[in-house]
Scaffold this motif. Structure first.
Motif, PDB file in Angstrom:
ATOM      1  N   SER A  80       3.097   2.355  10.670  1.00 39.78           N
ATOM      2  CA  SER A  80       2.130   2.198   9.573  1.00 39.78           C
ATOM      3  C   SER A  80       0.830   1.586  10.094  1.00 39.78           C
ATOM      4  N   GLN A 123       0.835  -1.206   0.000  1.00 46.45           N
ATOM      5  CA  GLN A 123       0.000   0.000   0.000  1.00 46.45           C
ATOM      6  C   GLN A 123       0.867   1.253   0.000  1.00 46.45           C
ATOM      7  N   LEU A 169       0.104   6.515   6.873  1.00 47.34           N
ATOM      8  CA  LEU A 169       0.365   6.278   5.451  1.00 47.34           C
ATOM      9  C   LEU A 169       0.684   7.596   4.735  1.00 47.34           C
TER      10      LEU A 169
HETATM   11  P1  DAT Z   1       2.283  -5.788   3.112  1.00 46.52           P
HETATM   12  O1  DAT Z   1       2.600  -5.426   1.675  1.00 46.52           O
HETATM   13  O2  DAT Z   1       3.312  -5.274   4.076  1.00 46.52           O
HETATM   14  O3  DAT Z   1       2.005  -7.234   3.315  1.00 46.52           O
HETATM   15  P2  DAT Z   1      -0.210  -4.401   2.556  1.00 46.52           P
HETATM   16  O4  DAT Z   1       0.258  -3.142   1.928  1.00 46.52           O
HETATM   17  O5  DAT Z   1      -0.721  -5.472   1.665  1.00 46.52           O
HETATM   18  O6  DAT Z   1       0.942  -5.027   3.503  1.00 46.52           O
HETATM   19  O7  DAT Z   1      -1.292  -4.001   3.641  1.00 46.52           O
HETATM   20  C1  DAT Z   1      -2.022  -4.965   4.367  1.00 46.52           C
HETATM   21  C2  DAT Z   1      -3.441  -4.459   4.587  1.00 46.52           C
HETATM   22  O8  DAT Z   1      -3.451  -3.347   5.450  1.00 46.52           O
HETATM   23  C3  DAT Z   1      -4.122  -3.985   3.311  1.00 46.52           C
HETATM   24  O9  DAT Z   1      -5.483  -4.313   3.430  1.00 46.52           O
HETATM   25  C4  DAT Z   1      -3.972  -2.491   3.323  1.00 46.52           C
HETATM   26  C5  DAT Z   1      -3.944  -2.178   4.789  1.00 46.52           C
HETATM   27  N1  DAT Z   1      -2.996  -1.082   5.151  1.00 46.52           N
HETATM   28  C6  DAT Z   1      -1.703  -1.018   4.853  1.00 46.52           C
HETATM   29  N2  DAT Z   1      -1.142   0.078   5.368  1.00 46.52           N
HETATM   30  C7  DAT Z   1      -2.107   0.732   6.032  1.00 46.52           C
HETATM   31  C8  DAT Z   1      -2.162   1.934   6.813  1.00 46.52           C
HETATM   32  N3  DAT Z   1      -1.072   2.706   7.021  1.00 46.52           N
HETATM   33  N4  DAT Z   1      -3.334   2.283   7.351  1.00 46.52           N
HETATM   34  C9  DAT Z   1      -4.442   1.517   7.173  1.00 46.52           C
HETATM   35  N5  DAT Z   1      -4.460   0.375   6.463  1.00 46.52           N
HETATM   36  C10 DAT Z   1      -3.322  -0.018   5.902  1.00 46.52           C
END
Ligand code: DAT
Length: 162
Positions: free
Chosen positions: A137, A9, A143
């Motif tokens: 995060s 993300q 974010l």
């Molecule tokens: P990773 O790539 O580290 O496995 P991701 O980016 O897929 O993680 O995020 C996992 C889940 O959490 C996804 O549903 C998006 C959400 N997410 C990621 N960062 C976030 C944030 N800072 N605030 C809220 N939700 C978030």
């Protein structure tokens, strides 16, 4: 960061903000089958590090990449100018990984990994510790701040490297 901390993300949002290229190493590994087998207990792949590095080398050489992966010790030090380790609170991580459908074993393994700061320690051992920074995060505010910090860092880097 540990799986679920928000690497994909954050990388995606930072790539959109800065024009850098988001390189999702996990996806590339799957697409190119850079693994030696599967660990059934943890429901995860055993990665072939050399194959992954060979695959990434020409991409990295082009420059301007945000490399998104949970591990960094397999990569050469010269590839990176900055190492960011994303962190999330235990309850937040637990919820995100449950939503992802992780089994109980994989869930507790990853939450434990986050508590023990495994990814952060690995990064500090593999790279000059001045390059390694932790970013919280947990929510959308984090974010947004993280993306701004990355954009700011890039601007500074550009003016120092003209
Ligand atoms: P990773 O790539 O580290 O496995 P991701 O980016 O897929 O993680 O995020 C996992 C889940 O959490 C996804 O549903 C998006 C959400 N997410 C990621 N960062 C976030 C944030 N800072 N605030 C809220 N939700 C978030």
């Amino acid at each position: 960061g540990t799986p679920g901390t928000g690497k994909t993300q954050t990388s995606q949002a930072a790539a959109e903000r800065t024009g850098l290229r988001h390189v999702n190493v996990g996806d590339l590994i799957k697409q190119n089958k850079c693994y030696e087998g599967k660990d059934e207990t943890f429901d995860s792949y055993i990665i072939d590090d050399d194959e992954v590095c060979d695959l990434l080398e020409p991409i990295i050489e082009e420059g301007g990449c945000i490399v998104d992966f949970h591990s960094c010790e397999l990569f050469p030090e010269r590839w990176f100018e900055l190492i960011l380790v994303l962190r999330a609170n235990t309850d937040v991580l637990y919820d995100r990984l449950s939503e992802r459908g992780y089994n109980e074993k994989k869930l507790s393994e990853n939450v434990e990994c986050e508590i023990m700061q495994i990814v952060l320690e690995e990064a500090k051992e593999s790279y000059d510790s001045n390059l390694v920074h932790e970013l919280q995060s947990n929510d959308l505010n984090d974010l947004e701040n993280n993306v701004e910090r990355i954009a700011q860092w890039l601007e500074n880097w550009k003016s120092n490297n003209q």
